[in-house]
Design a protein around this motif. Structure first.
Motif, PDB file in Angstrom:
ATOM      1  N   VAL A   1       0.864  -1.165   0.000  1.00  0.00           N
ATOM      2  CA  VAL A   1       0.000   0.000   0.000  1.00  0.00           C
ATOM      3  C   VAL A   1       0.907   1.223   0.000  1.00  0.00           C
ATOM      4  O   VAL A   1       1.787   1.345   0.839  1.00  0.00           O
ATOM      5  N   VAL A   2       0.735   2.087  -0.980  1.00  0.00           N
ATOM      6  CA  VAL A   2       1.629   3.236  -1.118  1.00  0.00           C
ATOM      7  C   VAL A   2       0.827   4.531  -1.077  1.00  0.00           C
ATOM      8  O   VAL A   2      -0.352   4.551  -1.439  1.00  0.00           O
ATOM      9  N   SER A   3       1.442   5.598  -0.594  1.00  0.00           N
ATOM     10  CA  SER A   3       0.792   6.903  -0.683  1.00  0.00           C
ATOM     11  C   SER A   3       1.794   7.996  -1.036  1.00  0.00           C
ATOM     12  O   SER A   3       2.071   8.869  -0.238  1.00  0.00           O
ATOM     13  N   PRO A   4       2.342   7.929  -2.244  1.00  0.00           N
ATOM     14  CA  PRO A   4       3.302   8.943  -2.683  1.00  0.00           C
ATOM     15  C   PRO A   4       2.599  10.254  -3.037  1.00  0.00           C
ATOM     16  O   PRO A   4       1.363  10.288  -3.106  1.00  0.00           O
ATOM     17  N   SER A   5       3.359  11.318  -3.283  1.00  0.00           N
ATOM     18  CA  SER A   5       2.718  12.556  -3.750  1.00  0.00           C
ATOM     19  C   SER A   5       2.222  12.383  -5.174  1.00  0.00           C
ATOM     20  O   SER A   5       1.243  12.996  -5.568  1.00  0.00           O
ATOM     21  N   LEU A   6       2.937  11.578  -5.950  1.00  0.00           N
ATOM     22  CA  LEU A   6       2.524  11.392  -7.348  1.00  0.00           C
ATOM     23  C   LEU A   6       2.609   9.914  -7.728  1.00  0.00           C
ATOM     24  O   LEU A   6       3.656   9.287  -7.558  1.00  0.00           O
ATOM     25  N   TYR A   7       1.489   9.380  -8.211  1.00  0.00           N
ATOM     26  CA  TYR A   7       1.446   7.988  -8.666  1.00  0.00           C
ATOM     27  C   TYR A   7       1.051   8.000 -10.137  1.00  0.00           C
ATOM     28  O   TYR A   7      -0.008   8.501 -10.503  1.00  0.00           O
ATOM     29  N   ILE A   8       1.925   7.487 -10.988  1.00  0.00           N
ATOM     30  CA  ILE A   8       1.635   7.457 -12.417  1.00  0.00           C
ATOM     31  C   ILE A   8       1.356   6.012 -12.825  1.00  0.00           C
ATOM     32  O   ILE A   8       2.244   5.158 -12.745  1.00  0.00           O
ATOM     33  N   ALA A   9       0.116   5.726 -13.211  1.00  0.00           N
ATOM     34  CA  ALA A   9      -0.283   4.366 -13.573  1.00  0.00           C
ATOM     35  C   ALA A   9      -0.342   4.250 -15.086  1.00  0.00           C
ATOM     36  O   ALA A   9      -1.127   4.927 -15.731  1.00  0.00           O
ATOM     37  N   VAL A  10       0.494   3.393 -15.631  1.00  0.00           N
ATOM     38  CA  VAL A  10       0.568   3.261 -17.085  1.00  0.00           C
ATOM     39  C   VAL A  10       0.156   1.848 -17.516  1.00  0.00           C
ATOM     40  O   VAL A  10       0.739   0.871 -17.052  1.00  0.00           O
ATOM     41  N   GLY A  11      -0.860   1.770 -18.354  1.00  0.00           N
ATOM     42  CA  GLY A  11      -1.304   0.454 -18.827  1.00  0.00           C
ATOM     43  C   GLY A  11      -1.858  -0.404 -17.706  1.00  0.00           C
ATOM     44  O   GLY A  11      -1.716  -1.619 -17.711  1.00  0.00           O
TER      45      GLY A  11
END
Ligand SMILES: Cc1cc2nc3c(=O)[nH]c(=O)nc-3n(C[C@H](O)[C@H](O)[C@H](O)COP(=O)(O)OP(=O)(O)OC[C@H]3O[C@@H](n4cnc5c(N)ncnc54)[C@H](O)[C@@H]3O)c2cc1C
Ligand SMILES: Nc1ncnc2c1ncn2[C@@H]1O[C@H](COP(=O)(O)O)[C@@H](O)[C@H]1O
Lengths: 248, 318
Positions: B257-267
């Protein structure tokens, strides 16, 4: 080898959850329940160890009537015996661990498996608590296990690496994804599981040390926007991330 | 109410979550009153006290022993229980990392304490300690209170801000730990991943790829973008199961479980089990060729397009 596996029934990971009227528990109406995914790895590993060393696999679940489903599912995978420890109510994590530890002590198991965590409370606590209460060594979140007659080597991942432990039996292992590929129950297994006798143990209440005050939904994310299509949209995305969201 | 905070280290260095835990515990100590003792466990720790002091511990306790160089549940349990006794702490704070999640329940059972695991915020009011913690992989939020003392808490990485304090000095003392015959689960080896690789749970930016990346080789693009952004690589379960990526990168209900400032989900399609692992990210970006993909419902910004075309443009632009 006398092996025990601790199994729990949890809401299907597919499900969206509704909070019950008491705002402290989830509403179970229309909710599908499954064997905790990590407990599937635990059951599978127990069956693999039995295949290697001989012995019996006993699955144990603490809970209300629903726990029977977790036991039947595990029996269908191939476990030999099942024990339903009845929830007397008002128990918290440590209480569950104490109750299960007492049952496990009676059974004199060589090797105990649990899941890395139950994907409902997400505590990952019951396994290590039980090992401590039984005064036996443990390794949690195991992704690789090798066994000899009375010796284990177990690997687990931490943030940035892998650590490998050696321990002797009796011991407790909690299973992580990657340990094995859980088998599907065969039709024959499912039929046999229906007929198996489940031993029932009445548990005493243990005073809880924690209290759930409230369940709430996480804050809704504001609706997002489609910046555009294809590579042409990239400069605008980067601008928004820099100027609007300020994360770059 | 005296507090003990166990400061997690790996390879002789304090983990980021360790500093966060001191800050979280410091704030609690400010409200609850009492002394804050920071416990370090390891082989040789002298050089680290300065770093710890800055985050506001009143006391630093060093538990040094050759057998404590690497983590073992039994070795660390002995050190922690001895430290609780020495400090008289009624609140014991740890990190909800792999190590903390393993040792917190052990210490709880040993002390017959209340356990409040994986907290994202803490409140001490009228002599009562309560916490907020995500449950059901973040699908719901639970407020949980301790009804007895002592209390063991673990703090979720990145949920608490590590903040330095001005002009604090800490008294340093040593803790004798007797480990004779105590360690039955022995550490054979620790293999650190090559080159200080950032874990997904610790990274401020995560670039994650799914089955839409089409092959293991194409993850080079994900890696490149992540490294440009000084972030970490994440993965959907589908690509972990396909052996394109290691388990350690899986984000979701049965991953991290992650909570970064920016999560980029590709595909990544945005299955509920994946969303559970990243929905608390501050900003979510989705790149997917299917405009109907569920991930767009959770994303703050989306680009509809082919990952193989969009990713190189992103790598160039950042
Ligand atoms: C018990 C259980 C636990 C689970 N736990 C997890 C978990 O922890 N984490 C997790 O991730 N999943 C988990 N899952 C699996 C989950 O249900 C999904 O199957 C999985 O997340 C799908 O991965 P994906 O999005 O990469 O693949 P897919 O669902 O196949 O999606 C691929 C996406 O890529 C897009 N795409 C295709 N080609 C391109 C292209 N060229 N460019 C851009 N986009 C493209 C498609 O439109 C599609 O949306 C779990 C499932 C179960 C039953
Ligand atoms: N009620 C229960 N009955 C049987 N086993 C349990 C129960 N609760 C937890 N466990 C075991 O402990 C593991 C960790 O659960 P938890 O600490 O609740 O995250 C689970 O994967 C199970 O193996």
């Amino acid at each position: 080898m006398n092996i025990a596996v601790l199994v729990k029934l949890v809401p299907d990971t597919e499900a969206s959850l509704k909070i019950g009227d008491d705002h402290r528990y989830i509403s179970t109406a229309d909710l599908n329940f499954v064997l905790n995914p990590y407990d599937e790895y635990a059951v599978e590993e127990a069956l693999l160890q039995k295949a290697k060393h001989g012995g019996t696999v006993t699955v144990i679940s603490f809970g209300g009537d629903e726990a029977v489903k977790a036991l039947r599912n595990s029996l269908a995978m191939g476990a030999d015996n099942a024990v339903h420890v009845k929830n007397p109510g008002g128990i918290d994590l440590l209480g569950v661990a104490k109750t299960l530890a007492a049952v496990l002590k009676e059974g004199r198991y060589d090797l105990i498996f649990a899941g890395k965590q139950a994907v409902d409370d997400d505590s990952g606590a019951v396994g290590p608590m039980i090992a401590t209460l039984l005064d036996i060594p443990h390794v949690s979140s195991v992704i690789k296990l090798e066994t000899e007659a009375d010796k284990l080597t177990a690997e687990r991942e931490f943030e940035g690496g892998v650590e490998r432990f050696e321990l002797t039996l009796p011991a407790l292992i909690t299973a992580h994804k990657g340990l094995n590929e859980p088998r599907y129950a065969s039709l024959k297994g499912i039929m046999m599981a229906k007929k198996k006798q489940i031993e029932v143990v009445e548990a005493e209440p243990v005073p809880a040390k924690t209290e759930v005050l409230r369940l709430t939904y996480p804050p809704l994310r504001p609706p997002g926007k489609i910046v555009g299509e294809g590579r042409e949209a990239v400069p605008e995305l980067i601008r928004l991330l820099k100027e609007e969201a300020k994360v770059l | 109410m005296d507090i003990l905070v166990f400061v997690e280290m790996r390879g002789g260095k304090v983990r980021p979550a360790g500093f966060e835990a001191i800050s979280g515990a410091r704030k609690l100590a400010d409200v609850a009153g009492g002394k804050l003792t920071a416990l370090l466990i390891g082989k040789s720790l002298d050089g680290l006290t300065g770093e710890i002091e800055k985050y506001g511990a009143d006391r630093i306790l060093l538990a040094e022993h050759p057998l404590l160089e690497g983590y073992t549940p039994e070795g660390y349990r002995e050190a922690l229980v001895a430290a609780v006794e020495e400090s008289g702490a009624k609140i014991i704070v740890m990190t909800a990392t792999t190590m903390g999640r393993d040792i917190a329940p052990v210490v709880t059972a040993k002390l017959d304490a209340a356990l409040l695991p994986d907290c994202t915020s803490l409140e001490y009011k009228e002599g009562r300690l309560s916490v907020v913690r995500p449950v059901y992989a973040g699908k719901l939020i639970m407020n949980l209170a301790a009804t007895s003392w002592p209390v063991v808490l673990s703090l979720r990485p990145k949920a608490f801000l590590a903040t330095e304090r001005e002009g604090v000095t800490a008294e340093v003392s040593r803790l004798e730990v007797d480990l004779e015959g105590k360690i039955r689960a022995q550490l054979l080896e620790t293999r650190a991943e090559a080159g200080d690789k950032l874990d997904v749970t610790e990274a401020d930016i995560v670039v994650a790829g799914g089955r839409g990346m089409k092959s293991a080789e194409n993850f080079k693009l994900i890696e490149d973008l992540a490294s440009r952004l000084r972030g970490a690589v994440g993965a959907s379960r589908a690509v972990v199961d396909a052996d394109w990526r290691p388990h350690s990168e899986q984000v979701g209900q049965t991953g991290k479980v992650v909570s970064p400032s920016l999560y980029i989900a590709v595909g990544i399609s945005g299955a509920i089990q994946h969303l559970a692992g990243m929905n608390s990210s501050k900003v979510i970006v989705a790149v997917n060729k299917d405009p109907e993909a569920p991930i767009f419902k959770s994303a703050d910004y989306g680009i509809v397009g082919d990952a193989m075309e969009v990713l190189p443009a992103m790598i160039e632009a950042v």
